[in-house]
Write an enzyme that holds these catalytic residues in place. Structure first.
Site, mmCIF file in Angstrom:
data_model
loop_
_atom_site.group_PDB
_atom_site.id
_atom_site.type_symbol
_atom_site.label_atom_id
_atom_site.label_comp_id
_atom_site.label_asym_id
_atom_site.label_seq_id
_atom_site.Cartn_x
_atom_site.Cartn_y
_atom_site.Cartn_z
ATOM 1 N N GLU A 294 0.883 -1.176 0.000
ATOM 2 C CA GLU A 294 0.000 0.000 0.000
ATOM 3 C C GLU A 294 0.908 1.210 0.000
ATOM 4 O OE1 GLU A 294 -3.132 -0.338 -0.479
ATOM 5 O OE2 GLU A 294 -3.174 -2.496 -0.185
ATOM 6 N N GLU A 426 2.707 13.933 -4.677
ATOM 7 C CA GLU A 426 2.456 13.650 -3.264
ATOM 8 C C GLU A 426 3.557 14.304 -2.418
ATOM 9 O OE1 GLU A 426 3.362 9.938 -1.223
ATOM 10 O OE2 GLU A 426 1.329 9.874 -0.411
HETATM 11 N N1 LIG Z 1 -1.568 3.275 1.280
HETATM 12 C C1 LIG Z 1 -1.376 3.155 2.587
HETATM 13 O O1 LIG Z 1 -2.065 2.412 3.280
HETATM 14 C C2 LIG Z 1 -0.295 3.958 3.258
HETATM 15 C C3 LIG Z 1 -0.272 4.068 4.642
HETATM 16 C C4 LIG Z 1 0.750 4.798 5.242
HETATM 17 C C5 LIG Z 1 1.706 5.430 4.468
HETATM 18 N N2 LIG Z 1 1.654 5.315 3.136
HETATM 19 C C6 LIG Z 1 2.642 5.999 2.281
HETATM 20 O O2 LIG Z 1 3.924 5.902 2.886
HETATM 21 C C7 LIG Z 1 4.706 7.033 2.546
HETATM 22 C C8 LIG Z 1 5.249 7.652 3.808
HETATM 23 O O3 LIG Z 1 5.921 6.721 4.588
HETATM 24 P P1 LIG Z 1 7.511 6.651 4.595
HETATM 25 O O4 LIG Z 1 8.079 8.026 4.460
HETATM 26 O O5 LIG Z 1 7.879 5.853 5.794
HETATM 27 O O6 LIG Z 1 7.791 5.843 3.244
HETATM 28 P P2 LIG Z 1 9.183 5.305 2.660
HETATM 29 O O7 LIG Z 1 8.886 4.641 1.370
HETATM 30 O O8 LIG Z 1 10.215 6.348 2.696
HETATM 31 O O9 LIG Z 1 9.619 4.202 3.734
HETATM 32 C C9 LIG Z 1 8.793 3.107 4.027
HETATM 33 C C10 LIG Z 1 9.640 2.040 4.682
HETATM 34 O O10 LIG Z 1 10.521 1.506 3.703
HETATM 35 C C11 LIG Z 1 11.825 1.443 4.250
HETATM 36 N N3 LIG Z 1 12.766 1.324 3.154
HETATM 37 C C12 LIG Z 1 13.100 2.216 2.207
HETATM 38 N N4 LIG Z 1 13.972 1.647 1.334
HETATM 39 C C13 LIG Z 1 14.169 0.375 1.758
HETATM 40 C C14 LIG Z 1 14.942 -0.727 1.304
HETATM 41 N N5 LIG Z 1 15.704 -0.664 0.205
HETATM 42 N N6 LIG Z 1 14.888 -1.878 1.985
HETATM 43 C C15 LIG Z 1 14.137 -1.994 3.091
HETATM 44 N N7 LIG Z 1 13.397 -0.997 3.579
HETATM 45 C C16 LIG Z 1 13.408 0.171 2.910
HETATM 46 C C17 LIG Z 1 11.879 2.668 5.126
HETATM 47 O O11 LIG Z 1 12.965 2.625 6.015
HETATM 48 C C18 LIG Z 1 10.545 2.549 5.805
HETATM 49 O O12 LIG Z 1 10.591 1.601 6.828
HETATM 50 C C19 LIG Z 1 3.785 7.968 1.792
HETATM 51 O O13 LIG Z 1 4.007 7.826 0.414
HETATM 52 C C20 LIG Z 1 2.404 7.465 2.184
HETATM 53 O O14 LIG Z 1 1.389 7.799 1.268
HETATM 54 C C21 LIG Z 1 0.688 4.591 2.505
#
Ligand SMILES: NC(=O)c1ccc[n+]([C@@H]2O[C@H](COP(=O)([O-])OP(=O)(O)OC[C@H]3O[C@@H](n4cnc5c(N)ncnc54)[C@H](O)[C@@H]3O)[C@@H](O)[C@H]2O)c1
Ligand SMILES: N[C@@H](CCC=O)C(=O)O
Length: 546
Positions: A294, A426
């Protein structure tokens, strides 16, 4: 395969008000003060039940609304930590999978009750301090949504087990809801404590073991969540927590032969990168990994000329600016009929500019700071670009301040260019783009909403005219996985509005529903013939056939 009794029917956890003078406010305030005053805590990994600091570079978890305030210290997990976590997950897998469903379910039901009771203030306070949530936003996330995920998932899983095939005479057919053939990798975002907990616990409930990599900025609440699950009786190795950015972890986990599933929530860019890595390794897996993700949104509100102006104004402010717009569901683009805009503009701007934005320990704040310096810089730059853009007018907010915390004032940018970045990018923060359209152009604007951004997560129509609601619902059928009528597009409740979106927003497997849990089981069909045949021949072959 196991016999089960019936599980408790779930009801949504009531949201406490924390109104001045309420007992919950006094109790939460005391815990908040205690945790804020404490020395920084050590935020360890949990590998096979053992808590220890990972071997990588250290990092601090600070308060977004007071960034000099260090809440905890942790370290990035290394490749060695990741390999140990995978081994622990594999070692725990047979015992966990063999445990009858009721016994697994009891762990999560117990966690729900502990959280509803003695753990509530602690997880709420951690979410407020570490992730910059006001008490209302923490309560609907770290308490209520997480309790709901735990209780409803048990009921949904029980329903899945009850779906069994028919049997013809002389035969007994059964479906064995096996866990996946390997371990699950759960990667979770900073913004919801409930999502961070749901992503590892949902596969675990279905009998899988998990490597869980939360966001570094959510590490305080994540660490406490691990403590909560342990207190509820989760056996060692079922969920293995690895702090840090996850880069070294993914190098080990993504190409691992036994990787059976990825349960991800975060940005679309990260999800696409992870999916590509799995694709690159596809021939090396023991079984095809399930991929559930998601991701982001560019969530909309469409205001029809028949809208109640007060409803439109409230949905826009709450939808865009609660938790400073750091919800994937937050309204970040609004399309407002000119006749309504003329009525609401003054109050919309006045209320927005009057919103109390402050430290989360001030329980009267409407919202607080954005999560970290990276988010703050991104918003500062987007506001500066809008200020320099002749097609944009900043009508509310537009100021930032990083002297104490990562503060960005709730900002409304009006633009007459539907292709402007405020309508398709976004930002994940408190910026709302507004396009004002002529009342007669409602149907045309619906097309603009549908095609204006690559996402398909949430959206709302505000209208009193039923025909307008129907037209919007039809035209925007694929523009939002969660569609709201006369409400803000945020605040989905487990069991009531199963949550998720398609297009660039994700695989739409609906967190906290039966549809999500289905992804974490690999059904086996079993046919048992009760009185098996003992001769080879069939009647059409005649009486001599043996
Ligand atoms: N659709 C949904 O249900 C939902 C819910 C909450 C947040 N979000 C989305 O999440 C985003 C915000 O959250 P964020 O800033 O934490 O997102 P992000 O993509 O920066 O990080 C998400 C997770 O991925 C990890 N990550 C990044 N690269 C990685 C890799 N190579 N290997 C392993 N882990 C890795 C990060 O450390 C973190 O734990 C926004 O885009 C938001 O819309 C979506
Ligand atoms: N489920 C939450 C959003 C989760 C994303 O951040 C809501 O409906 O507001």
């Amino acid at each position: 395969m196991d016999a089960r009794t019936s599980v408790p029917p779930p009801v949504n956890e009531p949201v406490r008000s924390y109104a001045p003078g309420s007992p919950e406010r006094a109790s939460l305030a005391a815990r908040l003060e205690e945790m804020a005053a404490a020395e920084p805590v050590e935020l360890t990994a949990c590998i096979g039940g053992e808590r220890r600091l990972p071997g990588g570079e250290s990092f601090e978890v600070t308060m977004p609304s007071d960034h000099h305030h260090v809440l905890g210290r942790s370290a990035h997990a290394t490749a060695e930590d990741a390999a140990a976590a995978v081994q622990a997950a594999q070692a725990a897998a047979p015992g966990w999978a063999e445990l009858p469903f009721d016994e697994r379910a009891a762990v999560f039901l117990r966690a729900a009750d502990l959280l509803a009771g003695p753990w509530r203030d602690t997880l709420n306070a951690a979410t407020m301090l570490g992730q910059g949530k006001t008490v209302q936003q923490a309560e609907i996330d770290a308490a209520c949504e997480l309790i709901d995920f735990l209780r409803f998932n048990v009921a949904f899983a029980a329903q899945i087990h009850e779906v069994q095939p028919i049997s013809s005479p002389g035969v007994w057919n059964r479906t064995d809801y096996r866990p996946l053939d390997g371990f699950v990798y759960a990667i979770t975002p900073f913004n919801f404590t409930a999502i961070a907990a749901n992503l590892p616990t949902a596969p675990a409930l279905m009998g899988n073991t998990v490597v869980w990599k939360p966001s570094p900025t959510q590490q305080l609440a994540a660490s406490l969540t691990m403590d909560l699950l342990t207190a509820a009786g989760l056996p060692a190795g079922v969920i293995n927590l690895l702090p840090g950015d996850g880069l070294a972890v993914s190098d080990v986990v993504l190409p691992h032969r036994e990787l059976a599933g990825l349960h991800f929530t975060g940005s679309a860019a990260t999800f696409q990168h992870l999916w590509q890595e799995i694709g690159r390794n596809i021939s090396g897996y023991a079984a095809y990994p399930r991929i559930v993700g998601e991701t982001g949104g560019k969530d909309f509100i469409v205001v029809h000329p028949s809208a109640d102006p007060a409803v439109a104004r409230t949905a826009m402010i709450r939808g865009a600016f609660e938790y400073s717009g750091q919800k994937c569901s937050a309204a970040s683009r609004a399309y407002v009929a000119r006749s309504v805009w003329d009525q609401i503009r003054g109050e919309l701007v006045e209320i927005t500019d009057g919103l109390a934005v402050g430290d989360v320990r001030d329980l009267s704040a409407f919202t607080s700071a954005v999560i970290d310096q990276r988010a703050w810089t991104k918003h500062r730059d987007a506001i500066e670009r809008a200020r320099a853009d002749a097609t944009c007018e900043i009508v509310a907010g537009g100021t930032v301040d990083d002297s104490v915390g990562w503060f960005v004032r709730p900002t409304i940018i009006v633009s007459d260019d539907p292709g402007n970045e405020v309508f398709n990018t976004e930002y994940f923060g408190p910026i709302l783009g507004v396009l004002v359209y002529d009342d007669a152009d409602f149907d045309r604007v619906l097309e603009v909403v549908d095609s204006g951004a690559p996402y398909g997560l949430t959206g709302a129509v505000i209208a009193d005219d039923r025909d307008a609601v129907l037209r919007a619902s039809r035209a925007l059928r694929h523009a939002a996985g969660n569609f709201y009528v006369n409400d803000k597009p945020t605040g989905a409740v487990v069991g009531q509005q199963p949550f998720g979106g398609s297009r660039t927003s994700g695989t739409n497997d609906k967190a906290g529903s039966m549809w999500n849990l289905i992804r974490w089981t690999s059904p086996r069909s079993i046919k048992e013939t009760l009185v098996p045949p003992t001769s080879v021949g069939y009647p059409h072959m005649g009486p001599e056939a043996s």
